[in-house]
Design a protein around this motif. Sequence first.
Motif, PDB file in Angstrom:
ATOM      1  N   ALA A 196      94.398  17.169  69.348  1.00 18.41           N
ATOM      2  CA  ALA A 196      95.029  16.864  70.624  1.00 18.41           C
ATOM      3  C   ALA A 196      96.080  17.905  71.009  1.00 18.41           C
ATOM      4  CB  ALA A 196      95.655  15.477  70.589  1.00 18.41           C
ATOM      5  N   THR A 197      96.662  18.570  70.026  1.00 19.38           N
ATOM      6  CA  THR A 197      97.726  19.532  70.315  1.00 19.38           C
ATOM      7  C   THR A 197      97.316  20.981  70.053  1.00 19.38           C
ATOM      8  OG1 THR A 197      98.607  19.333  68.068  1.00 19.38           O
ATOM      9  CG2 THR A 197      99.502  17.840  69.754  1.00 19.38           C
ATOM     10  N   MET A 198      96.067  21.216  69.786  1.00 20.88           N
ATOM     11  CA  MET A 198      95.651  22.569  69.420  1.00 20.88           C
ATOM     12  C   MET A 198      95.646  23.506  70.630  1.00 20.88           C
ATOM     13  SD  MET A 198      91.633  22.237  68.762  1.00 20.88           S
ATOM     14  CE  MET A 198      90.492  21.862  70.060  1.00 20.88           C
ATOM     15  N   PRO A 199      95.801  24.766  70.352  1.00 21.75           N
ATOM     16  CA  PRO A 199      95.788  25.755  71.430  1.00 21.75           C
ATOM     17  C   PRO A 199      94.390  25.898  72.046  1.00 21.75           C
ATOM     18  CG  PRO A 199      96.614  26.703  69.371  1.00 21.75           C
ATOM     19  CD  PRO A 199      96.113  25.330  69.068  1.00 21.75           C
ATOM     20  N   GLU A 200      94.366  26.407  73.261  1.00 17.61           N
ATOM     21  CA  GLU A 200      93.096  26.624  73.957  1.00 17.61           C
ATOM     22  C   GLU A 200      92.177  27.560  73.178  1.00 17.61           C
ATOM     23  OE1 GLU A 200      92.141  24.977  76.675  1.00 17.61           O
ATOM     24  OE2 GLU A 200      94.034  23.904  76.489  1.00 17.61           O
ATOM     25  N   ARG A 201      92.765  28.496  72.466  1.00 19.43           N
ATOM     26  CA  ARG A 201      91.984  29.453  71.691  1.00 19.43           C
ATOM     27  C   ARG A 201      91.142  28.745  70.635  1.00 19.43           C
ATOM     28  NH1 ARG A 201      94.381  34.298  67.979  1.00 19.43           N
ATOM     29  NH2 ARG A 201      94.655  32.603  66.514  1.00 19.43           N
ATOM     30  N   VAL A 202      91.705  27.759  69.966  1.00 19.33           N
ATOM     31  CA  VAL A 202      90.972  27.007  68.946  1.00 19.33           C
ATOM     32  C   VAL A 202      89.845  26.224  69.609  1.00 19.33           C
ATOM     33  CG1 VAL A 202      91.132  25.224  67.164  1.00 19.33           C
ATOM     34  CG2 VAL A 202      93.002  26.852  67.470  1.00 19.33           C
ATOM     35  N   ASP A 203      90.125  25.645  70.756  1.00 23.57           N
ATOM     36  CA  ASP A 203      89.102  24.906  71.492  1.00 23.57           C
ATOM     37  C   ASP A 203      87.917  25.817  71.813  1.00 23.57           C
ATOM     38  OD1 ASP A 203      87.997  22.699  73.115  1.00 23.57           O
ATOM     39  OD2 ASP A 203      88.502  24.014  74.792  1.00 23.57           O
ATOM     40  N   ARG A 204      88.189  27.015  72.276  1.00 20.89           N
ATOM     41  CA  ARG A 204      87.115  27.967  72.595  1.00 20.89           C
ATOM     42  C   ARG A 204      86.317  28.326  71.349  1.00 20.89           C
ATOM     43  NH1 ARG A 204      91.161  30.575  75.372  1.00 20.89           N
ATOM     44  NH2 ARG A 204      91.145  32.266  73.859  1.00 20.89           N
ATOM     45  N   TYR A 205      87.006  28.544  70.241  1.00 28.99           N
ATOM     46  CA  TYR A 205      86.329  28.904  68.997  1.00 28.99           C
ATOM     47  C   TYR A 205      85.440  27.769  68.493  1.00 28.99           C
ATOM     48  CZ  TYR A 205      89.169  33.145  68.400  1.00 28.99           C
ATOM     49  OH  TYR A 205      89.749  34.381  68.545  1.00 28.99           O
ATOM     50  N   LEU A 206      85.960  26.537  68.490  1.00 30.50           N
ATOM     51  CA  LEU A 206      85.164  25.409  68.014  1.00 30.50           C
ATOM     52  C   LEU A 206      83.974  25.145  68.937  1.00 30.50           C
ATOM     53  CD1 LEU A 206      87.901  22.941  66.742  1.00 30.50           C
ATOM     54  CD2 LEU A 206      86.424  24.443  65.396  1.00 30.50           C
TER      55      LEU A 206
ATOM     56  N   ALA B 190      76.604  25.011  56.436  1.00 27.81           N
ATOM     57  CA  ALA B 190      76.789  26.274  57.169  1.00 27.81           C
ATOM     58  C   ALA B 190      77.718  26.082  58.359  1.00 27.81           C
ATOM     59  CB  ALA B 190      75.437  26.813  57.627  1.00 27.81           C
ATOM     60  N   VAL B 191      77.562  24.963  59.054  1.00 22.34           N
ATOM     61  CA  VAL B 191      78.426  24.685  60.204  1.00 22.34           C
ATOM     62  C   VAL B 191      79.874  24.530  59.732  1.00 22.34           C
ATOM     63  CG1 VAL B 191      78.947  23.057  62.058  1.00 22.34           C
ATOM     64  CG2 VAL B 191      76.565  23.632  61.542  1.00 22.34           C
ATOM     65  N   MET B 192      80.076  23.754  58.686  1.00 26.59           N
ATOM     66  CA  MET B 192      81.444  23.538  58.190  1.00 26.59           C
ATOM     67  C   MET B 192      82.049  24.818  57.627  1.00 26.59           C
ATOM     68  SD  MET B 192      82.156  20.656  59.209  1.00 26.59           S
ATOM     69  CE  MET B 192      83.781  20.619  58.519  1.00 26.59           C
ATOM     70  N   LYS B 193      81.233  25.671  57.050  1.00 23.43           N
ATOM     71  CA  LYS B 193      81.737  26.953  56.558  1.00 23.43           C
ATOM     72  C   LYS B 193      82.242  27.798  57.730  1.00 23.43           C
ATOM     73  CE  LYS B 193      80.373  30.806  53.610  1.00 23.43           C
ATOM     74  NZ  LYS B 193      79.283  31.380  52.814  1.00 23.43           N
ATOM     75  N   THR B 194      81.494  27.790  58.826  1.00 22.34           N
ATOM     76  CA  THR B 194      81.916  28.531  60.020  1.00 22.34           C
ATOM     77  C   THR B 194      83.191  27.934  60.603  1.00 22.34           C
ATOM     78  OG1 THR B 194      79.595  28.998  60.494  1.00 22.34           O
ATOM     79  CG2 THR B 194      81.163  29.404  62.258  1.00 22.34           C
ATOM     80  N   VAL B 195      83.267  26.603  60.674  1.00 28.81           N
ATOM     81  CA  VAL B 195      84.476  25.940  61.179  1.00 28.81           C
ATOM     82  C   VAL B 195      85.673  26.290  60.311  1.00 28.81           C
ATOM     83  CG1 VAL B 195      85.598  23.694  61.496  1.00 28.81           C
ATOM     84  CG2 VAL B 195      83.270  24.047  62.316  1.00 28.81           C
ATOM     85  N   THR B 196      85.490  26.259  59.004  1.00 30.37           N
ATOM     86  CA  THR B 196      86.591  26.582  58.088  1.00 30.37           C
ATOM     87  C   THR B 196      87.072  28.008  58.305  1.00 30.37           C
ATOM     88  OG1 THR B 196      85.764  25.009  56.465  1.00 30.37           O
ATOM     89  CG2 THR B 196      87.277  26.682  55.658  1.00 30.37           C
ATOM     90  N   ARG B 197      86.135  28.944  58.433  1.00 29.38           N
ATOM     91  CA  ARG B 197      86.512  30.344  58.679  1.00 29.38           C
ATOM     92  C   ARG B 197      87.280  30.485  59.982  1.00 29.38           C
ATOM     93  NH1 ARG B 197      80.947  33.290  57.676  1.00 29.38           N
ATOM     94  NH2 ARG B 197      80.727  32.909  55.466  1.00 29.38           N
ATOM     95  N   VAL B 198      86.797  29.827  61.026  1.00 30.10           N
ATOM     96  CA  VAL B 198      87.462  29.895  62.332  1.00 30.10           C
ATOM     97  C   VAL B 198      88.880  29.358  62.228  1.00 30.10           C
ATOM     98  CG1 VAL B 198      87.491  28.821  64.620  1.00 30.10           C
ATOM     99  CG2 VAL B 198      85.406  29.894  63.770  1.00 30.10           C
ATOM    100  N   LEU B 199      89.037  28.211  61.586  1.00 25.54           N
ATOM    101  CA  LEU B 199      90.372  27.620  61.480  1.00 25.54           C
ATOM    102  C   LEU B 199      91.302  28.458  60.601  1.00 25.54           C
ATOM    103  CD1 LEU B 199      89.508  23.817  61.295  1.00 25.54           C
ATOM    104  CD2 LEU B 199      90.288  25.144  63.267  1.00 25.54           C
ATOM    105  N   GLU B 200      90.764  29.105  59.585  1.00 30.06           N
ATOM    106  CA  GLU B 200      91.591  29.981  58.765  1.00 30.06           C
ATOM    107  C   GLU B 200      92.068  31.186  59.571  1.00 30.06           C
ATOM    108  OE1 GLU B 200      89.069  30.808  55.417  1.00 30.06           O
ATOM    109  OE2 GLU B 200      89.793  29.073  54.311  1.00 30.06           O
TER     110      GLU B 200
ATOM    111  N   VAL C 144      92.369  31.383  62.899  1.00 29.83           N
ATOM    112  CA  VAL C 144      93.259  30.943  63.959  1.00 29.83           C
ATOM    113  C   VAL C 144      94.635  30.544  63.416  1.00 29.83           C
ATOM    114  CG1 VAL C 144      93.596  29.133  65.697  1.00 29.83           C
ATOM    115  CG2 VAL C 144      91.405  30.259  65.488  1.00 29.83           C
ATOM    116  N   SER C 145      94.672  30.030  62.199  1.00 31.12           N
ATOM    117  CA  SER C 145      95.949  29.550  61.662  1.00 31.12           C
ATOM    118  C   SER C 145      96.810  30.662  61.090  1.00 31.12           C
ATOM    119  CB  SER C 145      95.696  28.482  60.597  1.00 31.12           C
ATOM    120  OG  SER C 145      95.025  29.042  59.493  1.00 31.12           O
ATOM    121  N   ARG C 146      96.342  31.880  61.078  1.00 35.40           N
ATOM    122  CA  ARG C 146      97.157  32.996  60.552  1.00 35.40           C
ATOM    123  C   ARG C 146      98.284  33.335  61.485  1.00 35.40           C
ATOM    124  NH1 ARG C 146      92.267  36.846  58.672  1.00 35.40           N
ATOM    125  NH2 ARG C 146      91.504  35.485  57.081  1.00 35.40           N
TER     126      ARG C 146
END
Length: 118
Positions: free
Chosen positions: A15-25, A104-114, A116-118
């Motif tokens: 609910a509070t994530m940045p727009e960038r994370v939304d685009r990535y997911l 594979a999907v969760m691996k991609t999600v994990t990479r994206v979140l890692e 983005v969280s840097r």
Amino acid sequence: MAIEWNDKVLARKLATMPERVDRYLSGVVRYHRPSTEAMAKRDAPWTDRTSNARNGLFANAVIEPKKRYAIVLAHSVPYGIWLEVRFSGRYAVILPTVNKKSPAVMKTVTRVLEVVSR
């Protein structure tokens, strides 16, 4: 870095994530949708009679920004449910495809979140 997959924490964070994370997911879901559909069609365990069931398998990307990101895999033929449940799931394709594709999907999600969280 560890990512916690607690549903309450995740819902609050989404609910509070940045727009960038939304685009990535959203991109992750759109990226994996065609290969999920292709995998289901390729790996369907039944012998085709008319090809209607195999050709009727489809995957849709469901994106509700900051709420839900999903790939929905389904049959379009009326007897698709029977392929999934009859004979103890001998001809099932939906759940086996989800079980094969989800890592594979969760691996991609994990990479994206890692990233983005840097």
